[in-house]
Scaffold this motif. Sequence first.
Motif, PDB file in Angstrom:
ATOM      1  N   THR A 153       0.826  -1.204   0.000  1.00 37.78           N
ATOM      2  CA  THR A 153       0.000   0.000   0.000  1.00 37.78           C
ATOM      3  C   THR A 153       0.860   1.253   0.000  1.00 37.78           C
ATOM      4  O   THR A 153       0.596   2.206  -0.749  1.00 37.78           O
ATOM      5  CB  THR A 153      -0.931   0.013   1.227  1.00 37.78           C
ATOM      6  N   ALA A 154       1.883   1.263   0.832  1.00 36.61           N
ATOM      7  CA  ALA A 154       2.763   2.432   0.910  1.00 36.61           C
ATOM      8  C   ALA A 154       3.499   2.666  -0.414  1.00 36.61           C
ATOM      9  O   ALA A 154       3.636   3.809  -0.862  1.00 36.61           O
ATOM     10  CB  ALA A 154       3.763   2.243   2.050  1.00 36.61           C
ATOM     11  N   ALA A 155       3.957   1.580  -1.038  1.00 33.83           N
ATOM     12  CA  ALA A 155       4.669   1.713  -2.315  1.00 33.83           C
ATOM     13  C   ALA A 155       3.740   2.227  -3.407  1.00 33.83           C
ATOM     14  O   ALA A 155       4.133   3.078  -4.220  1.00 33.83           O
ATOM     15  CB  ALA A 155       5.271   0.366  -2.717  1.00 33.83           C
ATOM     16  N   ALA A 156       2.506   1.726  -3.436  1.00 37.69           N
ATOM     17  CA  ALA A 156       1.543   2.183  -4.441  1.00 37.69           C
ATOM     18  C   ALA A 156       1.276   3.674  -4.296  1.00 37.69           C
ATOM     19  O   ALA A 156       1.254   4.416  -5.285  1.00 37.69           O
ATOM     20  CB  ALA A 156       0.239   1.389  -4.316  1.00 37.69           C
ATOM     21  N   ALA A 157       1.065   4.126  -3.059  1.00 43.48           N
ATOM     22  CA  ALA A 157       0.808   5.548  -2.828  1.00 43.48           C
ATOM     23  C   ALA A 157       2.003   6.406  -3.217  1.00 43.48           C
ATOM     24  O   ALA A 157       1.857   7.447  -3.866  1.00 43.48           O
ATOM     25  CB  ALA A 157       0.453   5.776  -1.353  1.00 43.48           C
ATOM     26  N   ARG A 158       3.193   5.960  -2.870  1.00 46.06           N
ATOM     27  CA  ARG A 158       4.385   6.768  -3.134  1.00 46.06           C
ATOM     28  C   ARG A 158       4.663   6.911  -4.630  1.00 46.06           C
ATOM     29  O   ARG A 158       4.973   8.014  -5.106  1.00 46.06           O
ATOM     30  CB  ARG A 158       5.599   6.139  -2.431  1.00 46.06           C
ATOM     31  N   VAL A 159       4.570   5.821  -5.393  1.00 53.27           N
ATOM     32  CA  VAL A 159       4.863   5.933  -6.827  1.00 53.27           C
ATOM     33  C   VAL A 159       3.796   6.760  -7.547  1.00 53.27           C
ATOM     34  O   VAL A 159       4.096   7.463  -8.513  1.00 53.27           O
ATOM     35  CB  VAL A 159       5.000   4.536  -7.489  1.00 53.27           C
ATOM     36  N   LEU A 160       2.547   6.703  -7.076  1.00 51.66           N
ATOM     37  CA  LEU A 160       1.508   7.546  -7.666  1.00 51.66           C
ATOM     38  C   LEU A 160       1.775   9.022  -7.389  1.00 51.66           C
ATOM     39  O   LEU A 160       1.609   9.867  -8.273  1.00 51.66           O
ATOM     40  CB  LEU A 160       0.137   7.148  -7.130  1.00 51.66           C
TER      41      LEU A 160
END
Length: 478
Positions: free
Chosen positions: A392-399
């Motif tokens: 979840t954290a990785a998805a938010a950060r790359v977006l």
Amino acid sequence: MSALDELLEEDEPSASSTPEGRSACPFRVFFKDARNMFKMDELASEIAQIAFPAALALTADPIASLVDTAFIGQIGPVELAAVGVSIAVFNQVSRIAIFPLVSVTTSFVAEEDAASKMAAEELESIDYEEPFSENSEMKELVPHSDPSKTMYRSSVSSDISTNMEKIEHERKHIPSVSSALVIGGILGLLQALFLIFGAIPILNFMGVKSDSPMLTPACQYLTLRSLGAPAVLLSLATQGVFRGLKDTKTPLYATVAGDATNIILDPIFIFVFNLGVSGAAIAHVISQYLIAVILLWRLLRQVDVLPPSMKDLQLGRFLKNGFLLLARVVAATFCVTLAASMAARQGSIPMAAFQICLQVWLASSLLADGLAVAGQAILANAFTRRDLRKATAAAARVLQWGMVLGLVLCALLGVGLQFASNLFTKDASVLQLIHIGVPFVALTQPINALAFVFDGINFGASDFAYSAYSMASPCGHC
């Protein structure tokens, strides 16, 4: 429901349990931990280490194509337009095969590599000293100072250390690698045969008729460049493997070496040997085979590419998910190919301007694909390890990074391309049309960046079906 929706539901079930919460999911992710957007923590470092080399490798080929365009533009607008049509055809056919192959390979390799590492970690965690623990029974049977016990334990410990060193240094066995190379090689040969024998009919369909001055140079370029199709498919399949292993530096080095060779050979073949557009195509083919050789050489040192048996090949799994993405690729590239066809029908001047704008658009847009690669590799690894918080954290950060990158590219291209267009051609008519197209090239960058990153998130979750349906159908996200 997309992979991103599912991640957010896992992370904040109470917020997304209502229809209102669920509808806000796509927007809420942009503000999740937004205060840490530019914080260089462990997650940001991992994303950057994957995304930066991947972005450079992805943009290296379009940049080389831009250099090709600049050299060919010095020959004349007819040759520039002819090459533009040929590149549009080659890219359309290539992406139908490349995009599903690379995307599926990256996800599968990341999953299998994570699973093998988890197995190795479990093996290392076994307490090999437990059989020799000094419990009451062992104390009775073997004295504490018995030298034979000490020697036996030392021997077993030495054997374990030796075996672990062998495991660490031996080549990895990842079935997806063999499958990707087999499919890539076959698709490359089929693409080459299709384009070589169908060059003239395809160009006629694209609007380059028999009486057009663009037909001869377009046919020469397309036929010669098609000889490099097997190398293109193999090298990109191999890049998919390295991305799955979170190694984006090796593809970068190989791509830079190949594209540098292309840039060096271009003026030699085009102007010194006076081969014109044929020289540009030959230089490009040589560079592609060089990239493929470098990547395969490096891969053979890390991975055992020969499967023990045909049963280990995962051709069915590749084809099933690849066909899901096929509709998506056709839908995504159809508009570009149609636009190239319409420009070709307008004549050599509009086609030349379109070719320059398209190559700039591709080179800049693919920068965001580096973030998509990072998101895909990290999410696939995190899902395999059941680490949903990191996913979840990785998805938010790359977006979040993708949104910022898109805005930056929009500003840079909106101003810079007005002046940089003179590097590609001196024809006043072509330059005038390029200036008309600059706003379209610039304003689409934020949309492109987010689209690439969203794809990376869905691919990382192996949610190929949602990606395909959402692109092919306007109701696919419902």
